[in-house]
Design an enzyme around this catalytic site. Structure first.
Site, mmCIF file in Angstrom:
data_model
loop_
_atom_site.group_PDB
_atom_site.id
_atom_site.type_symbol
_atom_site.label_atom_id
_atom_site.label_comp_id
_atom_site.label_asym_id
_atom_site.label_seq_id
_atom_site.Cartn_x
_atom_site.Cartn_y
_atom_site.Cartn_z
ATOM 1 C CB SER A 224 21.505 -0.821 10.933
ATOM 2 O OG SER A 224 21.211 -0.496 12.288
ATOM 3 C CG ASP A 225 19.745 5.493 9.472
ATOM 4 O OD1 ASP A 225 19.864 5.951 10.630
ATOM 5 O OD2 ASP A 225 19.439 6.216 8.503
ATOM 6 C CD1 TRP A 226 19.259 5.643 16.559
ATOM 7 C CD2 TRP A 226 20.885 5.063 15.140
ATOM 8 N NE1 TRP A 226 20.468 5.748 17.213
ATOM 9 C CE2 TRP A 226 21.479 5.393 16.375
ATOM 10 C CE3 TRP A 226 21.713 4.651 14.099
ATOM 11 C CZ2 TRP A 226 22.855 5.338 16.599
ATOM 12 C CZ3 TRP A 226 23.088 4.601 14.309
ATOM 13 C CH2 TRP A 226 23.647 4.932 15.544
#
EC number: 3.2.1.21
Length: 838
Positions: A224-226
């Site tokens: 995932s992105d952060w």
């Protein structure tokens, strides 16, 4: 680290250990299982440099030109070299996985992260990204293609629903990922923050599993992105292997409970763990231990590559009357707000503390043999210039003291728990740690001494993720602790800059103190914003001046100068993650300054630094114009190399530059409205739109001049016989002779376009399908070959069949480059065929 027997290891892992492996443990590290020799891996941001583990007070790094600058080179060999150096920088930072490159599409000039992606065209972007990743992964470091997919704006990026047709998705937004993977099978992919047609990408099975894994046959790790994970069962079942950062929000006990309730089956968790363990085996040969120390490289050969990349990215937009190159022996007047500012990178994930920077003024001064004069022209800061570098500590060092406490200033006898010496008065504390700090709530006093060089009223400004009060000689000048307003800095976490002023005397020393409280002390409503750690601060100051006075002085000096260069544009304040630009204009006063200097001296050279297009209402006046992007460590030297002719410019625009914002195809459909954004331009992004509606941009995609001239001739095609199926691609080889007809050695970029036959489907007038860069001495001729696959050169996405369609008909091939000359030929597709796959 050791190579793991993946299947045996999965059998030996407990459910709790499997669950732990599917999420990070902190901002930059994955979980470890020591009893089975599974180490923690380190990840680091890498759009244009490997920052390491610290935003705040980190180890310096090499800063590469931004992605649009690299895109402007159209140079696959250079991108391979840049990728290799990125890998070597990563190893120096003890990092196993680089979080880059970014290959989203700039559907609007306003996108806050537009500078992070290579191009508005999927072919140019995907091919360059593939070679970049190939160079990076040759070092053993894992590359991460991001953000998969349609992460094309910052406004409400966590929540916005991108409404996009599957045809546009395939032909525009997925294409760069598809082409990059054909060149380099990257180890990782990062999902986008946004939704697509109602479902967040990180839990979108169609995107992650059906297309990425099954159709394209890719078997790497999906992260995932952060803070871009939004569910437990949906995300794990869709194919999201790794939630970042840690500690987990959605996995841990929640995932264990989902398994026990059959919301997610253990064999699905095993699939996620398998991809994580395969990543361990991919990076194991690096031999980087857990929590490896971070060090700097900064080698001479790396500096040379950075300088070459900066110079080769500069686009010569205009050169009427051969104003350029400049004469070294002549005196020169340098004007403008970007002259003494190193606009070396954009903001957000791309920002880092560079080993060193070279301003344009320094670059010009190093090469000029005549007198170099400077005039400010205008100030273009969004927030007041940083005060930190102008301060001194009580013991005479440059900078200020940074003193940390658990208690607020109102608490008597509070205990000092940490003290640092800093020079930059901008700090994002998301990775600041101290053993005596147990929560995100703590307080910092920053103290330094300022001695102004001129009398006058000085404006002071404070921007915080938290609260801040700035005192000058114990007088409260700025209070940013109450009635705070949401701003755009620091990923959109920070307040608007609050200002105050005080009259100061030249030569007198003043004590400056910022009392800062971290993010929990703020009263801002942070809904819809990604929260990064305990907060951040920024404080600046400048003597109040009249812009009119500065402009008049610059114009007067320009009227008397034999050579003038204007440096203007944007900086990381204006182009940054977390915030889209409000308009395409240069900062206030810049256009007027440029126009009046050009009126005073029509031969003045204009150099614009920006990561994405800006309006240029004065462009018709400018005889010589350069687009210089954010050029990395060596930005100033790279620009000067082109100005003085040490490097003959060859770069071409990777983006269309519209005359005005209203001309761009996404004008009516950019930003989130009630939680959604309609990709109403469909496949007509960038040049595809301008050519379809016959609307001339200010400067078109692919435009760029040279100090020499080229001719192209003898275009021929060699095609492959058609087969019943198109899966093998059927290569087409275009051959063209390119001659340097001028008197200066230089490089030409040959662009190959394909125009489809008339069909029942609306299609772009033509599309870029291949390109090649060739270097030629004066009078030299070389044959250039460009190979494209018929299936990629001819196909469009058929939504009814859910397949690519290569339709029967005559396809025109157009070859272009520097200048207006267009060579044409054609080839036939004898039968309509359909295909799927990579």
């Amino acid at each position: 680290m050791v190579q793991l027997d993946v299947e045996k290891t999965i059998e030996e892992l407990t459910l709790g250990e499997k669950v732990a492996l599917t999420a990070g443990i902190d901002f930059w590290h994955t979980a470890a299982v020591p009893r089975l020799n599974i180490p923690s891996l380190r990840l680091s941001d890498g759009p244009n440099g490997v920052r390491g583990t610290r935003f705040f007070n980190g180890v310096p790094a090499a800063c590469f030109p931004c992605a649009t600058a690299l895109g402007a080179t159209w140079d696959t060999k250079l991108l391979h070299e840049v990728g290799r150096l990125m890998g070597e920088e990563s190893i120096a930072k003890g990092t196993h996985v680089v979080l880059g490159p970014t290959i989203n599409i700039q559907r609007s000039p306003l996108g806050g992260r537009g500078f992070e992606s290579f191009a508005e065209d999927g072919v140019l972007s995907g091919i360059l990204a593939g070679h970049y990743c190939k160079g990076l992964q040759e070092t053993g470091v894992a590359a991460t293609l991001k953000h998969f997919v349609c992460n094309d704006q910052e406004h409400e990026r966590l929540a916005v629903d991108s409404i996009v047709t599957m045809r546009a998705m395939r032909e525009i937004y997925l294409l760069p990922f598809q082409l990059a993977m054909r060149i380099c099978k990257t180890a990782c992919v990062m999902t986008a923050y946004n939704k697509i047609n109602g479902t967040h990408v990180s839990e979108n099975k169609q995107i992650i599993t059906d297309i990425l894994r099954k159709e394209w046959g890719w078997d790497g790790l999906v992260m995932s992105d952060w803070f871009g994970t939004y569910s437990t069962s949906d995300a794990i079942n869709a194919g999201l292997d790794l939630e970042m950062p840690g500690p987990t929000r959605w996995r841990g006990t929640a995932l264990a409970h989902a398994v026990s309730s059959n919301k997610a089956f253990e064999f699905v968790v095993d699939e996620r763990v398998r991809n994580i363990l395969n990543l361990h085996n991919f990076v194991e040969p690096l031999g980087i231990p857990e929590n490896a120390p971070e060090k700097a490289l900064n080698r001479p050969e790396d500096q040379a590559l950075l300088r070459r990349a900066a110079a080769e990215s500069v686009v010569l937009m205009k050169n009427q009357d051969n104003i350029l190159p400049l004469k070294k022996e002549k005196p020169i007047l340098v004007i403008g707000p970007n002259a003494k500012t190193a606009a070396y990178c954009g903001g957000g994930s791309a920002s880092l503390d560079a080993y060193y920077t070279v301003t344009p003024f320094e670059g010009v001064s190093a090469q000029s043999q005549g007198e170099v004069k400077f005039s400010q022209g205008v100030y273009s800061y969004k927030e007041l210039p940083l005060l930190g570098p102008l301060l001194k500590t009580d013991d005479g060092k440059k900078g200020f003291k940074f003193r940390v406490y658990n208690e607020p200033p109102s608490e008597p006898n509070r205990q000092l728990i940490d003290e640092l010496h800093l020079e930059s008065s901008s700090g994002f504390l998301m990775d600041y740690k101290h053993p005596k700090i147990k929560t995100f709530t703590f307080y910092v006093d920053m103290e330094g001494y300022f001695t102004p060089e001129e009398d006058g009223i000085y404006d002071f400004g404070v921007t915080v993720v938290g609260t801040g009060k700035l005192f000058v000689d114990d007088e409260l000048v700025v209070d940013n602790s109450k009635n705070q307003r949401q701003g755009t800095a620091m990923f959109g976490n920070a307040t608007v800059e609050e200002k105050g002023s005080k009259e100061l005397k030249a030569g007198q020393t003043y004590k400056v103190v910022l009392q800062f409280g971290t993010a929990p002390t703020s009263d801002l409503d942070m809904r819809g914003v990604v929260i990064f750690g305990p907060g951040g601060f920024r404080f600046g100051a400048a003597r109040r001046v009249s812009q009119e006075e500065l402009i008049s002085k610059a114009a007067e000096l320009a009227s008397q100068a034999s050579q003038v260069v204007i440096f203007a544009g944007l900086t990381s304040e204006w182009e940054t993650e977390g915030h889209d630009r409000d308009h395409m204009d240069l900062p206030p006063g810049s256009d007027e300054m440029i126009s009046r200097v050009l009126d005073a001296n029509p031969n003045a050279v204009v150099v614009i630094q920006s990561g994405t297009p800006v309006t240029m209402p004065w462009a018709h006046k400018a005889k010589a114009l350069l687009q210089a992007w954010f050029g990395g460590n060596e930005c100033g030297n790279g620009i000067a190399d082109v100005l003085y002719g040490a490097v003959n410019p060859a770069a071409k625009l990777p983006l269309s530059f519209p005359v005005r914002l209203q001309d761009n195809p996404s004008y009516l459909n950019f930003r989130s409205e009630r939680g959604r954004v309609l990709y109403g331009e469909d496949v007509y992004v960038g040049y595809r739109y301008y050519e379809k509606v016959d609307l001339a941009p200010l400067f078109p995609f692919g435009h760029g001049l040279s100090y020499t001239t080229f001719s192209r001739s003898d275009l021929s095609l060699a095609t492959t016989p058609e087969k019943p199926q198109l899966e093998d691609g059927e290569p087409i080889t275009a051959t063209v002779s390119v001659t340097n007809t001028g008197s200066v050695a230089g490089a030409e970029i040959v662009q190959l376009w394909v125009a489809p036959p008339p069909t029942g489907v609306n299609r772009p007038v033509r599309e870029l399908k291949g390109f090649a860069k060739v270097f030629l001495q004066p009078g030299e001729t070389k044959k250039v070959e460009i190979v494209v696959e018929k299936k990629l050169a001819t196909s469009w996405w058929d939504e009814q069949r859910e397949k690519w369609a290569s339709e029967k008909g005559t396809y025109e091939v157009l070859v272009t480059g520097t200048g207006d000359e267009v060579l044409k030929t054609s080839f036939e597709v004898g039968k309509t065929r359909y295909w799927l796959g990579l």
